[in-house]
Every structure is written in structure tokens, then in C-alpha cells.
Design an enzyme around this catalytic site. Structure first.
Site, PDB file in Angstrom:
ATOM      1  N   GLU A  44       1.966  -6.452  11.581  1.00 13.58           N
ATOM      2  CA  GLU A  44       0.839  -4.804  10.822  1.00 13.58           C
ATOM      3  C   GLU A  44       1.651  -4.106  12.250  1.00 13.58           C
ATOM      4  OE1 GLU A  44      -1.591  -3.284   9.741  1.00 13.58           O
ATOM      5  OE2 GLU A  44      -3.184  -4.380   8.192  1.00 13.58           O
ATOM      6  N   HIS A  88       0.601  -1.219  -0.181  1.00 15.36           N
ATOM      7  CA  HIS A  88      -0.118   0.362  -0.050  1.00 15.36           C
ATOM      8  C   HIS A  88       1.226   1.222  -0.134  1.00 15.36           C
ATOM      9  CE1 HIS A  88      -3.374  -2.588   1.801  1.00 15.36           C
ATOM     10  NE2 HIS A  88      -4.441  -2.235   0.622  1.00 15.36           N
TER      11      HIS A  88
HETATM   12 ZN    ZN Z   1      -1.707  -2.472   4.026  1.00  9.88          ZN
END
Ligand code: ZN
Length: 223
Positions: free
Chosen positions: A195, A35
Site C-alpha cells: 500500500e 483499482h
Molecule cells: Zn486499491
């Protein structure tokens, strides 16, 4: 210097770069910035990579999986596609993805999953690379959920969770059709989503560097 090769090109023609171990055998694949609005993942991974001597690198590394998004400052690629919803999976669909630019803003940004599963050159190149190097596990860095996500709850995921003191989860609590994780599962490939938290880049770097270095050197005492 680490050895890097181009494994494809982005929509805008930017080379997609993977850094490979000198001896050619790959333990894991670590990747960041799938991303484009998560540059902290690149900072954390590149910082760890700089402290690994080239002869000790055992994993393949993609510092920026979505270079156009990073350069344009967008989550998706140059076509506005969320690359983590663009994989050819059984659940890929045409419903747009609603996202928010910041944690405080409404979910009013629409991203496309692509025209078909696997429509984007970044996705096609990544799939081809994974099939070629066949890593024992893929560790993909995202932000800011502060957890380790692994549908299988694998030993490696547990090792990462215990070393980072992050909780381990089996899913992120919302549907993610066409995700890299689903593609991996359907193709018998272990994938762990790492994450990072909602915190400063420097805090993330300091907090996770030791674990990332061990993953890069495959200095991991589990199967
Ligand atoms: Zn992401």
C-alpha cells in the site's frame, strides 16, 4: 524492450498486458492499478521497470490490471465491479462495496462485487495467468494506506517492510470478501499487498523505486 504478451481482454476489449522475463522463468508477479483510481501505483511500478534492463528482469509485471477503470477514471471496471472483491472465494458475497472518491468525501459510491465470484473477464484472466506462471509471490500495489499487508507475515513481506520502512500488518482492519488476497490464501499462493501512502505520485516514486527495482530483478536476500 521488455517482452509483453496479452493475457486476456477487459470488458471493453482492451488487451490485458503482462511483461515477462526474457528467459521465461518468473520469480514474482507485481501488479498495479487493480483499482482504476490508483494511478500512482502504475507510475511507481512503471518508473521502476524502466530502470531494469530487460535481461535483468526476473519478475512478471502487470502495469494496469484494470485498464477500463483507469481510462474511465473509476475504481471498478467498466461494469462498475470492484475487481478486488470479485474473486471466487469462500467469503465472496453480493453485498455492494461502499467507497469514497476522495479521502475527504463520504462513503457514497457503490461498487458491485460482480454477479458471481470470478464473473469479470479481468479476474478470470488474472487467475489463469497466476496458475500458468506460478509466481513465488504476488505483490499487488494499492494506495493510500501506507503499509505492507500480508496475512502470513512472510519473510518477503518483512523484507519489503524493512526496505520501505512501512509497517507490516496482517489485515487492513475491515472485511474484504472476494479479495485477491483471500483467493491467493485459499489457493496456497503467497500474496503481499503493498500500500503506497497518501502522498504525491513523485514522492511515492522516489520513496519506493529502489525496493521495486529489487523485486523486479529478484535481488532479494530472503526466501
Ligand atoms: Zn486499491
Amino acid at each position: 524492450m521488455h517482452r509483453s504478451i496479452s493475457y486476456g481482454a477487459s470488458v471493453n476489449g482492451t488487451p490485458l498486458q503482462v511483461i515477462l522475463p526474457k528467459d521465461g522463468t518468473v520469480e514474482y508477479l507485481l501488479l498495479a492499478a487493480h483499482h482504476g483510481d490508483e494511478p500512482e501505483t502504475t507510475v511507481a511500478l512503471s518508473s521502476a521497470l524502466r530502470s531494469v534492463p530487460p535481461e535483468n528482469l526476473k519478475s512478471a509485471v502487470i502495469l494496469v490490471a484494470n485498464p477500463d477503470g483507469l481510462m474511465l477514471g473509476t475504481r471498478g471496471n467498466a461494469n462498475g465491479v470492484d475487481l478486488n472483491r470479485n474473486f471466487p472465494t469462500s467469503d465472496w458475497g453480493t453485498i455492494p462495496i461502499r467507497y469514497r472518491w476522495t479521502m475527504d468525501s463520504p462513503r457514497d459510491v457503490e461498487l458491485s462485487p460482480g454477479s458471481t465470484g470470478g464473473s469479470e473477464p479481468e479476474t478470470q484472466a488474472l487467475i489463469k495467468l497466476v496458475k500458468e506462471i506460478s509466481p513465488k509471490a504476488i505483490i499487488t500495489l494499492h494506495a493510500p494506506l501506507d503499509c505492507i499487508d500480508d496475512v502470513n507475515g512472510s519473510e518477503l513481506a518483512q523484507w519489503i517492510a524493512s526496505h520501505t520502512e512501512l509497517p507490516i500488518v496482517r489485515d487492513v482492519g475491515y472485511p474484504t470478501p472476494g479479495s485477491f488476497g483471500t483467493w491467493a490464501k485459499e489457493n496456497n499462493q503467497n500474496l503481499i499487498t503493498f500500500e503506497l501512502g497518501n502522498q504525491s505520485i513523485e514522492t511515492s516514486r522516489a520513496r519506493f523505486e529502489e525496493t521495486l527495482v529489487k523485486l523486479l530483478m529478484a535481488d532479494v536476500d530472503c526466501s
